[in-house]
Design a protein around this motif. Structure first.
Motif, PDB file in Angstrom:
ATOM      1  N   ALA A 226     -34.013  -8.826  43.284  1.00 31.48           N
ATOM      2  CA  ALA A 226     -34.879 -10.007  44.390  1.00 31.48           C
ATOM      3  C   ALA A 226     -33.693  -8.913  45.790  1.00 31.48           C
ATOM      4  N   LYS A 227     -32.754  -8.715  45.944  1.00 33.67           N
ATOM      5  CA  LYS A 227     -32.638  -8.658  47.275  1.00 33.67           C
ATOM      6  C   LYS A 227     -32.589  -6.844  47.432  1.00 33.67           C
ATOM      7  N   ALA A 228     -32.709  -6.068  46.724  1.00 33.16           N
ATOM      8  CA  ALA A 228     -33.498  -4.843  47.436  1.00 33.16           C
ATOM      9  C   ALA A 228     -34.746  -5.375  48.015  1.00 33.16           C
ATOM     10  N   ARG A 229     -36.005  -6.225  47.303  1.00 38.78           N
ATOM     11  CA  ARG A 229     -37.088  -5.944  47.852  1.00 38.78           C
ATOM     12  C   ARG A 229     -37.082  -6.666  49.225  1.00 38.78           C
ATOM     13  N   ILE A 230     -36.433  -7.953  49.535  1.00 38.10           N
ATOM     14  CA  ILE A 230     -36.010  -9.021  50.344  1.00 38.10           C
ATOM     15  C   ILE A 230     -35.405  -7.762  51.659  1.00 38.10           C
ATOM     16  N   VAL A 231     -34.265  -6.981  51.402  1.00 37.12           N
ATOM     17  CA  VAL A 231     -34.704  -5.715  52.396  1.00 37.12           C
ATOM     18  C   VAL A 231     -35.311  -4.834  53.034  1.00 37.12           C
ATOM     19  N   ALA A 232     -36.216  -4.139  51.585  1.00 42.79           N
ATOM     20  CA  ALA A 232     -36.851  -3.373  52.050  1.00 42.79           C
ATOM     21  C   ALA A 232     -38.525  -4.186  52.899  1.00 42.79           C
ATOM     22  N   GLU A 233     -38.177  -5.756  52.894  1.00 45.01           N
ATOM     23  CA  GLU A 233     -39.467  -5.784  53.692  1.00 45.01           C
ATOM     24  C   GLU A 233     -38.536  -6.113  54.918  1.00 45.01           C
ATOM     25  N   ASP A 234     -37.252  -6.451  55.372  1.00 43.62           N
ATOM     26  CA  ASP A 234     -36.843  -7.024  56.913  1.00 43.62           C
ATOM     27  C   ASP A 234     -35.192  -6.560  56.758  1.00 43.62           C
ATOM     28  N   GLU A 235     -34.772  -5.409  56.701  1.00 39.16           N
ATOM     29  CA  GLU A 235     -33.428  -4.472  56.060  1.00 39.16           C
ATOM     30  C   GLU A 235     -33.115  -5.330  57.653  1.00 39.16           C
ATOM     31  N   ARG A 236     -33.261  -5.467  58.969  1.00 41.97           N
ATOM     32  CA  ARG A 236     -32.164  -5.480  60.011  1.00 41.97           C
ATOM     33  C   ARG A 236     -32.665  -7.184  59.921  1.00 41.97           C
ATOM     34  N   GLU A 237     -32.736  -8.038  59.059  1.00 40.02           N
ATOM     35  CA  GLU A 237     -32.787  -9.615  59.153  1.00 40.02           C
ATOM     36  C   GLU A 237     -33.320  -9.881  60.560  1.00 40.02           C
ATOM     37  N   THR A 238     -35.021  -9.005  61.332  1.00 42.41           N
ATOM     38  CA  THR A 238     -35.313  -9.673  62.132  1.00 42.41           C
ATOM     39  C   THR A 238     -36.417 -10.677  62.178  1.00 42.41           C
ATOM     40  N   ALA A 239     -36.973 -11.244  61.589  1.00 38.87           N
ATOM     41  CA  ALA A 239     -37.624 -11.818  60.261  1.00 38.87           C
ATOM     42  C   ALA A 239     -37.219 -12.759  59.353  1.00 38.87           C
ATOM     43  N   ASP A 240     -37.622 -14.023  59.031  1.00 42.73           N
ATOM     44  CA  ASP A 240     -37.310 -14.423  58.688  1.00 42.73           C
ATOM     45  C   ASP A 240     -36.548 -14.656  56.788  1.00 42.73           C
ATOM     46  N   ARG A 241     -37.442 -12.969  56.467  1.00 44.70           N
ATOM     47  CA  ARG A 241     -36.628 -12.691  55.268  1.00 44.70           C
ATOM     48  C   ARG A 241     -35.956 -12.581  54.469  1.00 44.70           C
ATOM     49  N   ARG A 242     -35.089 -11.999  55.749  1.00 44.29           N
ATOM     50  CA  ARG A 242     -33.288 -11.503  54.843  1.00 44.29           C
ATOM     51  C   ARG A 242     -33.016 -12.473  55.405  1.00 44.29           C
ATOM     52  N   ALA A 243     -33.008 -13.440  56.403  1.00 44.24           N
ATOM     53  CA  ALA A 243     -32.443 -14.578  56.481  1.00 44.24           C
ATOM     54  C   ALA A 243     -31.821 -15.718  55.269  1.00 44.24           C
ATOM     55  N   LEU A 244     -33.513 -15.927  54.102  1.00 42.70           N
ATOM     56  CA  LEU A 244     -33.026 -16.385  53.411  1.00 42.70           C
ATOM     57  C   LEU A 244     -32.246 -16.511  52.447  1.00 42.70           C
ATOM     58  N   LEU A 245     -31.874 -15.184  52.315  1.00 37.22           N
ATOM     59  CA  LEU A 245     -30.667 -14.912  51.781  1.00 37.22           C
ATOM     60  C   LEU A 245     -28.794 -15.023  52.491  1.00 37.22           C
ATOM     61  N   ASN A 246     -29.829 -16.053  53.511  1.00 40.48           N
ATOM     62  CA  ASN A 246     -27.884 -16.361  54.298  1.00 40.48           C
ATOM     63  C   ASN A 246     -28.243 -18.153  53.423  1.00 40.48           C
ATOM     64  N   LEU A 247     -29.101 -17.963  52.855  1.00 42.58           N
ATOM     65  CA  LEU A 247     -29.160 -20.035  51.515  1.00 42.58           C
ATOM     66  C   LEU A 247     -27.161 -20.491  51.435  1.00 42.58           C
ATOM     67  N   GLY A 248     -26.619 -21.303  52.114  1.00 46.91           N
ATOM     68  CA  GLY A 248     -25.562 -21.606  51.627  1.00 46.91           C
ATOM     69  C   GLY A 248     -24.985 -20.957  51.751  1.00 46.91           C
ATOM     70  N   HIS A 249     -24.888 -20.034  53.008  1.00 46.78           N
ATOM     71  CA  HIS A 249     -24.279 -19.927  54.042  1.00 46.78           C
ATOM     72  C   HIS A 249     -24.120 -20.067  55.496  1.00 46.78           C
ATOM     73  N   THR A 250     -24.494 -21.174  55.980  1.00 46.85           N
ATOM     74  CA  THR A 250     -23.785 -21.570  57.056  1.00 46.85           C
ATOM     75  C   THR A 250     -23.081 -22.671  57.080  1.00 46.85           C
ATOM     76  N   PHE A 251     -23.278 -23.324  56.511  1.00 49.39           N
ATOM     77  CA  PHE A 251     -22.514 -24.668  55.525  1.00 49.39           C
ATOM     78  C   PHE A 251     -21.315 -23.976  54.479  1.00 49.39           C
ATOM     79  N   GLY A 252     -21.666 -23.126  53.748  1.00 45.75           N
ATOM     80  CA  GLY A 252     -19.716 -22.163  53.666  1.00 45.75           C
ATOM     81  C   GLY A 252     -19.328 -21.233  54.676  1.00 45.75           C
ATOM     82  N   HIS A 253     -19.230 -20.736  55.657  1.00 45.86           N
ATOM     83  CA  HIS A 253     -18.646 -20.643  56.615  1.00 45.86           C
ATOM     84  C   HIS A 253     -18.292 -21.357  57.541  1.00 45.86           C
ATOM     85  N   ALA A 254     -18.725 -22.050  57.841  1.00 45.87           N
ATOM     86  CA  ALA A 254     -18.277 -23.259  58.188  1.00 45.87           C
ATOM     87  C   ALA A 254     -17.020 -23.833  57.661  1.00 45.87           C
TER      88      ALA A 254
END
Length: 369
Positions: A226-254
């Protein structure tokens, strides 16, 4: 052994998943090594368990490993250790065509990967992840970084490894708490984009946590794919695709920031609680049902992970937690995107979230019984 390719054109690489890969590390890495010695960075905890078998592996191939052993823990991702690693690699006369081995969890992988990214403007590195969290998440995709006083992972670079060896046998000695923390990232892939996988984990998550070989390999391989597919589509998080991997992280990092980036709350535990909060906030906005938000909570609870802020015993309010989010590296033009849910398996990036509303929501969570 399962092999998952990460397709990035000329920088593609494999993630190999199976047992006894560390004991076979030299043969697995041989095509990438150019010298009769190899630099390996690890931490003291990992070294006690894996230095001897890894060393024996290279000895069989006539390669001498040179070791740098760091203190364990999140604090290792510091400016001081970055300098220590880069100075050591320069003393080892590492060249741009050489590969550095990162043996350990996500902290070691992030630190060594960043050092490799900046050493002589970029040398190669190989990930040997020894935790579930590192195997399914941080070792794949090329995000490398250190922490600063301002926040987590704010100084870093995109730098892909040349190979990842995810040895499932290394998880046999992983403390149960670390195993559960890694499972949070496994669960994340189901919540954000794979409802059938979420259902499978609901039925087989206990087997994964018990390290049952078949279920564990399936969970790791599915997560990595799953992560490999997302990274291949949006390696540097310039679109919203890779940003989905941040689910839980904005609250979590706080929450990690409020607990001092310490063992009081492990990263995976923070992500698990962050996913619950993202689900509940999505329900607050009327985007998923309360029943679906509760399903996410039950899945987190079933894994023995935290699902309530009140259990952390924090001495703060929602505004303080929201203020931590202002230092998030995902801030863009003064706004902070949040990964929210339309359904289990259907995450999206919301750019219309007001931090004042997040503050009110978190105040409610902090007051919850």
């Amino acid at each position: 052994m399962a092999v998952v390719p990460v397709e990035l054109g000329g920088r593609s690489y494999e993630v190999r998943i199976g047992k006894d890969l560390l004991r076979d590390a030299a043969r697995q890495c041989a095509p990438l090594l150019r010298k009769s010695s190899v630099p390996i960075v690890t931490d003291a905890n990992v070294a006690r368990r894996w230095r001897e078998p890894v060393e024996a592996s290279f000895a069989r191939e006539g390669v001498e490993p040179h070791w740098l052993v760091l203190d364990p823990g999140e604090a290792a991702k510091s400016w001081e250790n970055l300098q220590r690693v880069t100075d050591w690699l320069l003393a080892e006369q590492v060249e741009r065509g050489d590969h550095v081995l990162a043996l350990g969890g996500g902290v070691i992988g992030d630190l060594v990967g960043f050092a490799a990214a900046i050493l002589k403007r970029g040398c190669g590195f190989i990930q040997l992840p020894t935790t579930l969290l590192a195997q399914v998440d941080s070792s794949v995709g090329g995000k490398t970084a250190i922490n600063t006083g301002a926040g987590k992972n704010l100084i870093g670079a995109f730098h892909q490894p040349s190979l990842v060896l995810a040895d499932l046998g290394a998880l046999a000695t992983l403390p149960d708490r670390e195993m559960r923390a890694g499972y949070a990232e496994v669960l994340k892939y189901g919540v954000l984009g794979d409802a059938p996988f979420f259902d499978w984990l609901s039925a087989h998550g206990v087997e994964v946590l018990a390290r049952e070989e078949g279920s564990l390999e399936h969970a790791v391989a599915t997560s990595v794919a799953a992560k490999a597919r997302i990274v291949a589509e949006d390696e540097r998080e310039t679109a919203d695709r890779r940003a989905l991997l941040n689910l839980g992280h904005t609250f979590g990092h706080a929450l990690e920031a409020e607990t001092g980036f310490s063992d009081r709350l492990l990263h995976g535990e923070a992500v698990a609680l962050g996913m619950v909060l993202a689900a509940r906030y999505s329900a607050r906005r009327g985007e998923i049902s309360d029943a679906d938000a509760e399903r996410v909570t039950r899945a987190v609870n079933a894994a023995g992970l935290p699902s309530e802020i009140t259990a952390l015993g924090l001495d703060c309010d929602g505004r303080r937690l929201a203020e931590h989010m202002l230092h998030d590296k995902k801030m863009d033009a003064g706004t902070l995107p949040f990964v929210l849910l339309r359904a289990i398996g259907d995450a999206y990036v919301a750019r219309d979230v007001e931090l004042a509303d997040i503050t009110e929501f978190l105040n409610g969570e902090l007051r919850a019984d």
